[in-house]
Design a protein around this motif. Structure first.
Motif, PDB file in Angstrom:
ATOM      1  N   TYR A   1      48.422 -43.232  55.773  1.00  0.00           N
ATOM      2  CA  TYR A   1      49.096 -42.239  56.860  1.00  0.00           C
ATOM      3  C   TYR A   1      49.605 -43.097  57.871  1.00  0.00           C
ATOM      4  O   TYR A   1      48.956 -44.161  58.471  1.00  0.00           O
ATOM      5  CB  TYR A   1      47.914 -41.351  57.398  1.00  0.00           C
ATOM      6  N   ARG A   2      50.797 -42.755  58.047  1.00  0.00           N
ATOM      7  CA  ARG A   2      51.467 -43.486  59.433  1.00  0.00           C
ATOM      8  C   ARG A   2      52.288 -42.595  60.055  1.00  0.00           C
ATOM      9  O   ARG A   2      52.802 -41.214  59.728  1.00  0.00           O
ATOM     10  CB  ARG A   2      52.446 -44.719  58.807  1.00  0.00           C
ATOM     11  N   ARG A   3      52.647 -42.580  61.361  1.00  0.00           N
ATOM     12  CA  ARG A   3      53.204 -41.800  62.344  1.00  0.00           C
ATOM     13  C   ARG A   3      54.769 -42.024  61.802  1.00  0.00           C
ATOM     14  O   ARG A   3      55.339 -42.711  62.717  1.00  0.00           O
ATOM     15  CB  ARG A   3      52.846 -41.856  63.662  1.00  0.00           C
TER      16      ARG A   3
ATOM     17  N   HIS B   1      51.532 -42.914  49.525  1.00  0.00           N
ATOM     18  CA  HIS B   1      50.400 -43.548  48.409  1.00  0.00           C
ATOM     19  C   HIS B   1      50.530 -44.843  48.246  1.00  0.00           C
ATOM     20  O   HIS B   1      51.664 -45.377  48.017  1.00  0.00           O
ATOM     21  CB  HIS B   1      50.349 -42.807  47.243  1.00  0.00           C
ATOM     22  N   GLN B   2      49.430 -45.688  48.156  1.00  0.00           N
ATOM     23  CA  GLN B   2      49.562 -47.122  47.846  1.00  0.00           C
ATOM     24  C   GLN B   2      48.335 -47.475  46.718  1.00  0.00           C
ATOM     25  O   GLN B   2      47.501 -46.662  46.590  1.00  0.00           O
ATOM     26  CB  GLN B   2      49.092 -47.971  48.977  1.00  0.00           C
ATOM     27  N   VAL B   3      48.815 -48.405  46.172  1.00  0.00           N
ATOM     28  CA  VAL B   3      47.638 -49.260  45.235  1.00  0.00           C
ATOM     29  C   VAL B   3      47.535 -50.498  45.706  1.00  0.00           C
ATOM     30  O   VAL B   3      48.594 -51.188  46.118  1.00  0.00           O
ATOM     31  CB  VAL B   3      48.023 -49.029  43.703  1.00  0.00           C
ATOM     32  N   GLU B   4      46.106 -50.707  46.091  1.00  0.00           N
ATOM     33  CA  GLU B   4      45.851 -52.052  46.687  1.00  0.00           C
ATOM     34  C   GLU B   4      45.311 -52.881  45.569  1.00  0.00           C
ATOM     35  O   GLU B   4      44.636 -52.280  44.417  1.00  0.00           O
ATOM     36  CB  GLU B   4      44.648 -51.887  47.803  1.00  0.00           C
ATOM     37  N   GLY B   5      45.491 -54.115  45.595  1.00  0.00           N
ATOM     38  CA  GLY B   5      44.895 -54.946  44.369  1.00  0.00           C
ATOM     39  C   GLY B   5      44.155 -56.112  45.077  1.00  0.00           C
ATOM     40  O   GLY B   5      44.603 -56.533  46.154  1.00  0.00           O
TER      41      GLY B   5
ATOM     42  N   THR C   1      45.988 -46.798  57.734  1.00  0.00           N
ATOM     43  CA  THR C   1      47.527 -46.862  57.563  1.00  0.00           C
ATOM     44  C   THR C   1      47.820 -47.880  56.336  1.00  0.00           C
ATOM     45  O   THR C   1      48.937 -47.916  55.925  1.00  0.00           O
ATOM     46  CB  THR C   1      48.040 -47.747  58.836  1.00  0.00           C
ATOM     47  N   HIS C   2      46.611 -48.323  55.456  1.00  0.00           N
ATOM     48  CA  HIS C   2      46.971 -48.955  54.252  1.00  0.00           C
ATOM     49  C   HIS C   2      45.887 -48.917  53.442  1.00  0.00           C
ATOM     50  O   HIS C   2      44.617 -48.382  53.920  1.00  0.00           O
ATOM     51  CB  HIS C   2      47.345 -50.432  54.485  1.00  0.00           C
ATOM     52  N   THR C   3      45.657 -49.285  52.179  1.00  0.00           N
ATOM     53  CA  THR C   3      44.740 -49.227  51.461  1.00  0.00           C
ATOM     54  C   THR C   3      44.046 -50.489  51.462  1.00  0.00           C
ATOM     55  O   THR C   3      42.752 -50.771  50.912  1.00  0.00           O
ATOM     56  CB  THR C   3      44.842 -48.854  49.945  1.00  0.00           C
ATOM     57  N   SER C   4      44.491 -51.614  52.079  1.00  0.00           N
ATOM     58  CA  SER C   4      43.845 -52.863  52.367  1.00  0.00           C
ATOM     59  C   SER C   4      42.415 -52.808  52.854  1.00  0.00           C
ATOM     60  O   SER C   4      41.649 -53.657  52.495  1.00  0.00           O
ATOM     61  CB  SER C   4      44.595 -53.690  53.243  1.00  0.00           C
ATOM     62  N   PRO C   5      42.072 -51.768  53.763  1.00  0.00           N
ATOM     63  CA  PRO C   5      40.359 -51.834  54.237  1.00  0.00           C
ATOM     64  C   PRO C   5      39.520 -51.716  52.944  1.00  0.00           C
ATOM     65  O   PRO C   5      38.411 -52.080  53.202  1.00  0.00           O
ATOM     66  CB  PRO C   5      40.499 -50.390  55.026  1.00  0.00           C
ATOM     67  N   VAL C   6      40.012 -51.155  51.903  1.00  0.00           N
ATOM     68  CA  VAL C   6      39.206 -51.245  50.620  1.00  0.00           C
ATOM     69  C   VAL C   6      38.669 -52.296  50.139  1.00  0.00           C
ATOM     70  O   VAL C   6      37.529 -52.765  49.938  1.00  0.00           O
ATOM     71  CB  VAL C   6      39.773 -50.234  49.363  1.00  0.00           C
ATOM     72  N   GLN C   7      39.844 -53.471  50.372  1.00  0.00           N
ATOM     73  CA  GLN C   7      39.353 -54.698  50.294  1.00  0.00           C
ATOM     74  C   GLN C   7      37.954 -55.401  50.797  1.00  0.00           C
ATOM     75  O   GLN C   7      37.108 -55.901  50.317  1.00  0.00           O
ATOM     76  CB  GLN C   7      40.451 -56.140  50.570  1.00  0.00           C
ATOM     77  N   ILE C   8      37.765 -54.966  52.138  1.00  0.00           N
ATOM     78  CA  ILE C   8      36.901 -55.374  52.804  1.00  0.00           C
ATOM     79  C   ILE C   8      35.447 -54.662  52.557  1.00  0.00           C
ATOM     80  O   ILE C   8      34.330 -55.143  52.397  1.00  0.00           O
ATOM     81  CB  ILE C   8      36.923 -54.998  54.524  1.00  0.00           C
TER      82      ILE C   8
ATOM     83  N   PHE D   1      46.625 -60.619  56.992  1.00  0.00           N
ATOM     84  CA  PHE D   1      45.558 -60.680  56.137  1.00  0.00           C
ATOM     85  C   PHE D   1      45.683 -61.584  54.843  1.00  0.00           C
ATOM     86  O   PHE D   1      44.754 -61.629  54.062  1.00  0.00           O
ATOM     87  CB  PHE D   1      44.976 -59.334  55.714  1.00  0.00           C
ATOM     88  N   THR D   2      46.985 -62.086  54.707  1.00  0.00           N
ATOM     89  CA  THR D   2      47.232 -62.979  53.725  1.00  0.00           C
ATOM     90  C   THR D   2      47.960 -64.363  54.500  1.00  0.00           C
ATOM     91  O   THR D   2      48.699 -64.313  55.118  1.00  0.00           O
ATOM     92  CB  THR D   2      48.047 -62.337  52.699  1.00  0.00           C
ATOM     93  N   GLU D   3      47.824 -65.433  53.610  1.00  0.00           N
ATOM     94  CA  GLU D   3      48.625 -66.507  54.186  1.00  0.00           C
ATOM     95  C   GLU D   3      48.515 -67.642  52.944  1.00  0.00           C
ATOM     96  O   GLU D   3      47.419 -68.154  52.620  1.00  0.00           O
ATOM     97  CB  GLU D   3      47.867 -67.144  55.397  1.00  0.00           C
TER      98      GLU D   3
ATOM     99  N   PHE E   1      43.730 -63.609  45.637  1.00  0.00           N
ATOM    100  CA  PHE E   1      45.191 -63.027  46.113  1.00  0.00           C
ATOM    101  C   PHE E   1      45.037 -61.483  46.317  1.00  0.00           C
ATOM    102  O   PHE E   1      44.047 -61.041  45.886  1.00  0.00           O
ATOM    103  CB  PHE E   1      46.213 -63.468  45.287  1.00  0.00           C
ATOM    104  N   ALA E   2      45.771 -60.928  46.964  1.00  0.00           N
ATOM    105  CA  ALA E   2      45.847 -59.464  47.606  1.00  0.00           C
ATOM    106  C   ALA E   2      47.186 -58.833  47.188  1.00  0.00           C
ATOM    107  O   ALA E   2      48.173 -59.935  47.581  1.00  0.00           O
ATOM    108  CB  ALA E   2      45.133 -59.167  48.686  1.00  0.00           C
ATOM    109  N   PHE E   3      47.207 -57.537  47.091  1.00  0.00           N
ATOM    110  CA  PHE E   3      48.702 -57.093  47.011  1.00  0.00           C
ATOM    111  C   PHE E   3      48.619 -55.474  47.481  1.00  0.00           C
ATOM    112  O   PHE E   3      47.425 -54.961  47.069  1.00  0.00           O
ATOM    113  CB  PHE E   3      49.515 -57.286  45.750  1.00  0.00           C
ATOM    114  N   GLY E   4      49.636 -55.196  47.822  1.00  0.00           N
ATOM    115  CA  GLY E   4      49.484 -53.593  48.236  1.00  0.00           C
ATOM    116  C   GLY E   4      50.932 -53.067  47.870  1.00  0.00           C
ATOM    117  O   GLY E   4      52.107 -53.555  48.394  1.00  0.00           O
TER     118      GLY E   4
HETATM  119  N1  DAH Z   1      48.954 -53.327  53.487  1.00  0.00           N
HETATM  120  C1  DAH Z   1      50.256 -53.671  53.434  1.00  0.00           C
HETATM  121  C2  DAH Z   1      50.946 -52.525  54.121  1.00  0.00           C
HETATM  122  O1  DAH Z   1      50.603 -51.599  53.936  1.00  0.00           O
HETATM  123  C3  DAH Z   1      50.631 -54.261  52.174  1.00  0.00           C
HETATM  124  C4  DAH Z   1      50.006 -55.222  51.904  1.00  0.00           C
HETATM  125  C5  DAH Z   1      50.605 -56.633  51.982  1.00  0.00           C
HETATM  126  C6  DAH Z   1      48.776 -55.642  51.056  1.00  0.00           C
HETATM  127  C7  DAH Z   1      50.037 -58.008  51.576  1.00  0.00           C
HETATM  128  C8  DAH Z   1      48.272 -56.547  50.550  1.00  0.00           C
HETATM  129  C9  DAH Z   1      48.665 -57.950  50.770  1.00  0.00           C
HETATM  130  O2  DAH Z   1      46.957 -56.762  50.212  1.00  0.00           O
HETATM  131  O3  DAH Z   1      48.218 -58.908  50.314  1.00  0.00           O
HETATM  132  O4  DAH Z   1      52.135 -52.733  53.856  1.00  0.00           O
END
Ligand code: DAH
Length: 340
Positions: free
Chosen positions: A198-200, A211-215, A172-179, A254-256, A307-310
């Motif tokens: 993918y989301r319903r 499409h997303q780009v994770e960081g 549902t997001h690219t965040s699992p690639v972090q793990i 997953f972030t704080e 830090f992470a971002f999506g």
């Molecule tokens: N995974 C989140 C989403 O799909 C976006 C996101 C938020 C990714 C915060 C991150 C993060 O890595 O730190 O909406």
């Protein structure tokens, strides 16, 4: 004159007139056979030579030779005329008009989404990020649990997530690639992960695949202000020097702390339809990596921070290229993609 001589001369006259009417190689061959074939008129007549009185034979011999030579020659002449005619005909029929304009085949163009991925990748590449990839069919563990998203979290609802089978989802997001990256490597880590998610969800502003780009950046002493610096630099390179960036407090499992990040609307000063009259457009979520996430990959949260971002690539592409209707992205109409 002997009957034999009469006969030969008649054959000659007849053959000459027949040859005048011949128009192609097949007809000519038929004529040759008609006169000089094994049962041809000339051939059969010559069988009569045996009955000629010996005294007449030299004269008859010479006459028959002369007629044969004459006719053979005529046949050859006609043959070469026919060959010439056929060659000319062939040349004419195969003539190519080199002044005709050529047919154009349509040349493809990169989809604006692809172009946007390339720009994003290159901006982060220049900041020292490497590109990582993960599967689109993903274990629930990577998509949720390891990202500190508990079993009762609403995002795990059947309503929102495509479940392939028990324990397996379309990510549902690219965040699992972090793990996946942190399981494979030790800090320092600096990656982005572009890809499909993918989301319903299906309405005027949502498609079930987007499409997303994770960081992800992990090291010793990583600060939130470094996150702000990286995203600020990204926004300016992506949308221009005048772009402002705003961080709004938010919650992600997953972030704080976490934030949603907006850029100033590139289309207006004080509110337009694209920014719903607010002057700001949300483009990504971000935050400091939650210690629980580090624990799930056996990183010591006392030692490392990150830090992470999506970010949403479809939204960014629409802003970047001024596309107002998301549906255009999916139609594969060349008149659309040719514009970018
Ligand atoms: N995974 C989140 C989403 O799909 C976006 C996101 C938020 C990714 C915060 C991150 C993060 O890595 O730190 O909406």
């Amino acid at each position: 004159m002997s009957e034999f001589a009469e006969q030969l001369k008649k054959i000659r006259a007849e053959a000459v007139s027949v040859l005048q009417k011949v128009s192609d190689a097949k007809e000519l061959e038929a004529v040759r056979v008609e006169y000089f074939g094994r049962k041809g008129k000339y051939t059969l007549t010559m069988k009569g030579m045996a009955k000629i009185p010996a005294s007449d034979r030299p004269a008859m011999g010479s006459l028959s030779n002369q007629i044969r030579n004459e006719l053979t020659q005529k046949i050859e002449t006609v043959a070469s005329q026919i060959a010439k005619k056929e060659r000319e005909h062939q040349l004419l029929s195969e003539r190519i008009d080199i002044t005709l304009p050529s047919r154009h085949s349509q040349i493809g163009k990169k989809h604006p989404i692809t172009q946007t991925f390339e720009i994003i990748n290159s901006i982060f590449h220049n900041m020292g990020f490497q590109i990582a990839e993960g599967p689109e069919v993903e274990l629930e563990y990577y998509n949720f649990d390891a990202l500190n998203t508990p079993a009762d979290h609403p995002a795990r609802d059947l309503q929102d997530t495509f479940y392939v089978e028990d324990g397996i989802v379309l990510r549902t997001h690219t965040s699992p690639v972090q793990i996946r990256v942190m399981e494979q490597e030790q800090p320092p880590i600096r990656v982005i992960a572009p890809g499909r998610v993918y989301r319903r969800d299906y309405d005027i502003s949502h498609t079930p695949m987007f499409h997303q780009v994770e960081g992800l950046l992990v090291d010793r002493d990583v600060s939130f202000s470094q996150l702000k610096g990286v995203l600020y630099s990204f926004a300016q390179q992506m949308f221009g020097k005048k772009t402002k960036v705003r961080f709004r407090p938010h919650f992600f499992p997953f972030t704080e702390p976490s934030a949603e990040v907006d850029i100033s609307c590139p289309f207006c000063q004080n509110g337009c339809r694209t920014c719903s009259g607010t002057g700001w457009i949300e483009i990504l979520g971000a935050g400091a990596v939650d210690p629980n996430v580090f624990k799930s990959v056996n990183y010591n949260p006392e030692e490392y921070t990150g830090f992470a971002f999506g970010m949403g690539v479809d939204r960014i592409a629409m802003i970047k290229f001024g596309i107002t209707d998301l549906r255009l992205m999916l139609e594969n109409d060349m008149r659309f993609s040719e514009q970018f």
